[in-house]
Scaffold this motif. Structure first.
Motif, PDB file in Angstrom:
ATOM      1  N   PRO A   1      -2.113  -7.227  32.397  1.00 26.62           N
ATOM      2  CA  PRO A   1      -1.542  -6.085  33.119  1.00 26.62           C
ATOM      3  C   PRO A   1      -2.617  -5.008  33.300  1.00 26.62           C
ATOM      4  O   PRO A   1      -3.607  -4.972  32.563  1.00 26.62           O
ATOM      5  CB  PRO A   1      -0.426  -5.591  32.194  1.00 26.62           C
ATOM      6  CG  PRO A   1      -0.131  -6.731  31.287  1.00 26.62           C
ATOM      7  CD  PRO A   1      -1.401  -7.514  31.160  1.00 26.62           C
ATOM      8  N   LYS A   2      -2.416  -4.122  34.248  1.00 26.85           N
ATOM      9  CA  LYS A   2      -3.432  -3.121  34.606  1.00 26.85           C
ATOM     10  C   LYS A   2      -3.867  -2.233  33.437  1.00 26.85           C
ATOM     11  O   LYS A   2      -5.000  -1.785  33.396  1.00 26.85           O
ATOM     12  CB  LYS A   2      -2.930  -2.252  35.754  1.00 26.85           C
ATOM     13  CG  LYS A   2      -2.857  -3.004  37.054  1.00 26.85           C
ATOM     14  CD  LYS A   2      -2.335  -2.133  38.178  1.00 26.85           C
ATOM     15  CE  LYS A   2      -2.213  -2.973  39.440  1.00 26.85           C
ATOM     16  NZ  LYS A   2      -1.619  -2.259  40.531  1.00 26.85           N
ATOM     17  N   HIS A   3      -2.970  -1.972  32.494  1.00 27.25           N
ATOM     18  CA  HIS A   3      -3.311  -1.067  31.390  1.00 27.25           C
ATOM     19  C   HIS A   3      -4.078  -1.757  30.260  1.00 27.25           C
ATOM     20  O   HIS A   3      -4.453  -1.104  29.287  1.00 27.25           O
ATOM     21  CB  HIS A   3      -2.050  -0.395  30.843  1.00 27.25           C
ATOM     22  CG  HIS A   3      -1.093  -1.338  30.181  1.00 27.25           C
ATOM     23  ND1 HIS A   3      -0.265  -2.174  30.896  1.00 27.25           N
ATOM     24  CD2 HIS A   3      -0.855  -1.602  28.880  1.00 27.25           C
ATOM     25  CE1 HIS A   3       0.449  -2.892  30.063  1.00 27.25           C
ATOM     26  NE2 HIS A   3       0.109  -2.567  28.836  1.00 27.25           N
ATOM     27  N   ILE A   4      -4.340  -3.055  30.389  1.00 22.82           N
ATOM     28  CA  ILE A   4      -5.096  -3.795  29.377  1.00 22.82           C
ATOM     29  C   ILE A   4      -6.379  -4.317  30.012  1.00 22.82           C
ATOM     30  O   ILE A   4      -6.354  -4.908  31.083  1.00 22.82           O
ATOM     31  CB  ILE A   4      -4.257  -4.973  28.826  1.00 22.82           C
ATOM     32  CG1 ILE A   4      -3.004  -4.421  28.128  1.00 22.82           C
ATOM     33  CG2 ILE A   4      -5.086  -5.832  27.872  1.00 22.82           C
ATOM     34  CD1 ILE A   4      -2.039  -5.485  27.686  1.00 22.82           C
ATOM     35  N   ALA A   5      -7.505  -4.085  29.359  1.00 21.80           N
ATOM     36  CA  ALA A   5      -8.798  -4.509  29.894  1.00 21.80           C
ATOM     37  C   ALA A   5      -8.934  -6.030  29.857  1.00 21.80           C
ATOM     38  O   ALA A   5      -8.486  -6.679  28.911  1.00 21.80           O
ATOM     39  CB  ALA A   5      -9.928  -3.876  29.097  1.00 21.80           C
TER      40      ALA A   5
ATOM     41  N   ARG B   1     -14.160  -1.023  22.274  1.00 21.27           N
ATOM     42  CA  ARG B   1     -12.904  -0.382  21.886  1.00 21.27           C
ATOM     43  C   ARG B   1     -12.420  -1.035  20.601  1.00 21.27           C
ATOM     44  O   ARG B   1     -12.366  -2.252  20.491  1.00 21.27           O
ATOM     45  CB  ARG B   1     -11.865  -0.530  22.981  1.00 21.27           C
ATOM     46  CG  ARG B   1     -10.552   0.138  22.680  1.00 21.27           C
ATOM     47  CD  ARG B   1      -9.628   0.211  23.884  1.00 21.27           C
ATOM     48  NE  ARG B   1     -10.047   1.098  24.944  1.00 21.27           N
ATOM     49  CZ  ARG B   1     -10.031   2.435  24.910  1.00 21.27           C
ATOM     50  NH1 ARG B   1      -9.623   3.048  23.842  1.00 21.27           N
ATOM     51  NH2 ARG B   1     -10.402   3.145  25.946  1.00 21.27           N
TER      52      ARG B   1
ATOM     53  N   HIS C   1     -11.967  -4.938  21.319  1.00 22.74           N
ATOM     54  CA  HIS C   1     -12.238  -5.459  22.666  1.00 22.74           C
ATOM     55  C   HIS C   1     -13.738  -5.600  22.831  1.00 22.74           C
ATOM     56  O   HIS C   1     -14.499  -4.681  22.516  1.00 22.74           O
ATOM     57  CB  HIS C   1     -11.699  -4.526  23.753  1.00 22.74           C
ATOM     58  CG  HIS C   1     -11.986  -5.041  25.123  1.00 22.74           C
ATOM     59  ND1 HIS C   1     -13.069  -4.614  25.860  1.00 22.74           N
ATOM     60  CD2 HIS C   1     -11.367  -5.983  25.874  1.00 22.74           C
ATOM     61  CE1 HIS C   1     -13.086  -5.260  27.016  1.00 22.74           C
ATOM     62  NE2 HIS C   1     -12.066  -6.103  27.043  1.00 22.74           N
TER      63      HIS C   1
END
Length: 176
Positions: free
Chosen positions: A116-120, A159, A150
């Motif tokens: 999803p967009k909020h996860i790199a 991160r 990450h």
């Protein structure tokens, strides 16, 4: 007899046809999955990193961090930059934490190909462990900690997120 010959030719042709090379589009690699297991080297990197922290070797602990890494906690606090993260852990190991051991650790490394967009995108390493910590106050604490790392495209951590009970830590750090 003619039927037997025809049947042999038909079976032979079918057999040859089934052994023929597949077409290029049939040979194409399968589409990557949205999430799949990542290389086990990330688990080994994480284990070595946590071993270094437990031994008090904060330079080795932060060695795999990018210069602009961010270290976050579940309560919203964060530290930005490799030097700041290293300084935090050096101070913590020198002045706040006497010993760290961890047991019952579990590791999972995944490759997020289409998150999803909020996860790199990229490799995420998850760790769950029971930490046994003795603070400079002399108080011991056993605490379940969940850590998430990450990795960027150069296999460096950009991160880190740590989920833990800050109230239990504050109580263990309180002076008698």
């Amino acid at each position: 007899m003619l039927m037997k010959k025809l049947l042999v030719v038909l079976l032979g042709t079918t057999l040859l046809w089934s052994c023929a090379k597949p077409k290029e589009e049939e040979m194409a690699a399968p589409e990557p999955k949205a999430v799949e297991f990542a290389d086990a080297k990330y688990i080994a990197m994480g284990q070595q990193m946590m071993k270094s922290l437990a031994e008090g070797n904060t330079d080795a602990f932060t060695n795999n961090y990018t210069d602009n890494a961010v270290y976050l906690w579940n309560n919203g606090d964060s530290i930005a930059g490799k030097q700041a993260i290293a300084a935090y852990w050096k101070d913590r190991r020198a002045n706040v934490i006497d010993t760290i051991t961890y047991t019952q650790d579990a590791w999972l490394a995944i490759q997020a190909n289409d998150p999803p967009k909020h996860i790199a995108k990229g490799v995420w390493l998850f760790n769950w462990a029971t930490f046994n910590i003795t603070y400079s106050t002399g108080k011991p604490l056993t605490l379940a900690i969940h850590s998430v790392f990450h990795f960027d495209g150069n296999d460096k951590i950009d991160r880190a997120i740590q989920y833990l009970d800050r109230a239990a830590i504050a109580a263990a750090m309180a002076k008698k």
